[in-house]
Design a protein around this motif. Structure first.
Motif, PDB file in Angstrom:
ATOM      1  N   UNK A 189      21.843  14.899   2.379  1.00 26.55           N
ATOM      2  CA  UNK A 189      21.379  15.220   3.725  1.00 26.55           C
ATOM      3  C   UNK A 189      19.883  14.946   3.849  1.00 26.55           C
ATOM      4  N   UNK A 190      19.453  14.553   5.047  1.00 24.53           N
ATOM      5  CA  UNK A 190      18.026  14.307   5.287  1.00 24.53           C
ATOM      6  C   UNK A 190      17.302  15.648   5.300  1.00 24.53           C
ATOM      7  N   UNK A 191      16.436  15.836   4.320  1.00 21.73           N
ATOM      8  CA  UNK A 191      15.769  17.128   4.144  1.00 21.73           C
ATOM      9  C   UNK A 191      14.343  17.127   4.678  1.00 21.73           C
ATOM     10  N   UNK A 192      13.610  16.038   4.480  1.00 16.42           N
ATOM     11  CA  UNK A 192      12.208  15.997   4.896  1.00 16.42           C
ATOM     12  C   UNK A 192      11.805  14.567   5.216  1.00 16.42           C
ATOM     13  N   UNK A 193      10.946  14.413   6.236  1.00 19.88           N
ATOM     14  CA  UNK A 193      10.316  13.137   6.558  1.00 19.88           C
ATOM     15  C   UNK A 193       8.817  13.285   6.309  1.00 19.88           C
ATOM     16  N   UNK A 194       8.242  12.317   5.599  1.00 19.35           N
ATOM     17  CA  UNK A 194       6.807  12.324   5.295  1.00 19.35           C
ATOM     18  C   UNK A 194       6.223  11.037   5.845  1.00 19.35           C
ATOM     19  N   UNK A 195       5.104  11.156   6.588  1.00 19.41           N
ATOM     20  CA  UNK A 195       4.575  10.016   7.313  1.00 19.41           C
ATOM     21  C   UNK A 195       3.195   9.596   6.805  1.00 19.41           C
ATOM     22  N   UNK A 196       2.881   8.320   7.050  1.00 18.86           N
ATOM     23  CA  UNK A 196       1.555   7.808   6.729  1.00 18.86           C
ATOM     24  C   UNK A 196       1.407   7.484   5.256  1.00 18.86           C
ATOM     25  N   UNK A 197       0.157   7.288   4.841  1.00 20.95           N
ATOM     26  CA  UNK A 197      -0.133   6.976   3.439  1.00 20.95           C
ATOM     27  C   UNK A 197      -1.117   7.965   2.824  1.00 20.95           C
ATOM     28  N   UNK A 198      -1.552   8.951   3.595  1.00 22.10           N
ATOM     29  CA  UNK A 198      -2.575   9.858   3.087  1.00 22.10           C
ATOM     30  C   UNK A 198      -2.012  11.213   2.691  1.00 22.10           C
ATOM     31  N   UNK A 227       0.833  -1.204   0.000  1.00 19.49           N
ATOM     32  CA  UNK A 227       0.000   0.000   0.000  1.00 19.49           C
ATOM     33  C   UNK A 227       0.864   1.250   0.000  1.00 19.49           C
ATOM     34  N   UNK A 228       1.897   1.265   0.869  1.00 15.34           N
ATOM     35  CA  UNK A 228       2.823   2.394   0.898  1.00 15.34           C
ATOM     36  C   UNK A 228       3.444   2.610  -0.472  1.00 15.34           C
ATOM     37  N   UNK A 229       3.862   1.517  -1.101  1.00 18.43           N
ATOM     38  CA  UNK A 229       4.584   1.624  -2.370  1.00 18.43           C
ATOM     39  C   UNK A 229       3.656   2.027  -3.505  1.00 18.43           C
ATOM     40  N   UNK A 230       2.425   1.500  -3.531  1.00 18.75           N
ATOM     41  CA  UNK A 230       1.471   1.916  -4.565  1.00 18.75           C
ATOM     42  C   UNK A 230       1.170   3.409  -4.462  1.00 18.75           C
ATOM     43  N   UNK A 231       0.988   3.893  -3.234  1.00 16.93           N
ATOM     44  CA  UNK A 231       0.704   5.312  -3.062  1.00 16.93           C
ATOM     45  C   UNK A 231       1.908   6.153  -3.471  1.00 16.93           C
ATOM     46  N   UNK A 232       3.109   5.672  -3.129  1.00 16.93           N
ATOM     47  CA  UNK A 232       4.309   6.392  -3.529  1.00 16.93           C
ATOM     48  C   UNK A 232       4.421   6.447  -5.049  1.00 16.93           C
ATOM     49  N   UNK A 233       4.096   5.350  -5.735  1.00 13.66           N
ATOM     50  CA  UNK A 233       4.138   5.364  -7.197  1.00 13.66           C
ATOM     51  C   UNK A 233       3.160   6.391  -7.757  1.00 13.66           C
ATOM     52  N   UNK A 234       1.941   6.421  -7.215  1.00 10.05           N
ATOM     53  CA  UNK A 234       0.945   7.391  -7.675  1.00 10.05           C
ATOM     54  C   UNK A 234       1.475   8.815  -7.528  1.00 10.05           C
ATOM     55  N   UNK A 235       2.040   9.110  -6.366  1.00  2.97           N
ATOM     56  CA  UNK A 235       2.548  10.460  -6.107  1.00  2.97           C
ATOM     57  C   UNK A 235       3.767  10.759  -6.977  1.00  2.97           C
TER      58      UNK A 235
END
Length: 202
Positions: free
Chosen positions: A181-190, A87-95
């Protein structure tokens, strides 16, 4: 981020079989609250990630530094997860497909890293990508040595631990800047495409 919303970002993957691995050294298994997990993850912002060696889904060795010069989107999964990691990966592909249309596919790269080192071989990572119909030219599926997974996940602020049902882990996408460098963390699937596109523009 509210505690209730961040609780949703700490996801439980259930697998058909559990492969025990050690917890990350700075986070004893099961011994963290949503607030502590957020602090742990956010604590690496601005840090430079070391130059780790991976093997990609085509059995080629890849250095993390080979992605420098462009922003890098990083996700962690384990291939025996039958629900949440897909689910995480499908949403990441969409985005990411929307980000490619907006910014151009040559403006950033994407890697998905298997953290279950005993199972997430290059062949399994290749199969995972194939099952999700991911063939983007700027997306790599990477395996990592068991000796490096602990230090690697600590540098990314990624929490995971073995549980009776598989692994508990953060639903986290990390964006590295052009210099690693770590620039941003994004959480969840929504999250929306804009949550990803804006930091990539920046």
């Amino acid at each position: 981020m509210s505690s209730a919303k961040f609780t949703a970002a700490i996801s439980l993957c259930t697998v058909l079989f559990a492969v025990p691995v050690p917890a990350t050294a700075d986070a004893p298994a099961g011994d963290y609250s949503p607030e502590q997990a957020l602090k742990y993850s956010q604590g690496v912002l601005g840090n430079h990630v070391s130059d780790y060696l991976f093997t990609d889904q085509h059995q080629r060795q890849v250095q993390l530094s080979s992605f420098s010069g462009k922003p890098l989107v990083v996700s962690f999964i384990y291939t025996s997860c039958y629900h949440f990691c897909p689910t995480i990966t499908r949403n990441l592909k969409h985005v990411m497909d929307i980000a490619e249309e907006t910014l151009g596919g040559d403006r950033f790269n994407i890697v998905t890293i298997g953290f279950d080192t005993a199972v997430d071989t290059p062949g399994r990572m290749r199969q995972f990508a194939r099952e999700l119909k991911i063939s983007n030219e700027n997306w790599w599926f990477l395996s990592v040595d068991e000796n490096n997974i602990g230090p690697l996940t600590r540098e990314f602020g990624f929490l995971y631990y073995a549980s009776p049902r598989g692994f508990d882990h953060l639903a986290q996408i990390t964006i590295l800047d052009q210099e690693g460098r770590v620039y941003r963390q994004i959480y969840g699937t929504d999250y929306t495409p804009q949550h990803m596109i804006e930091p990539l523009k920046e």
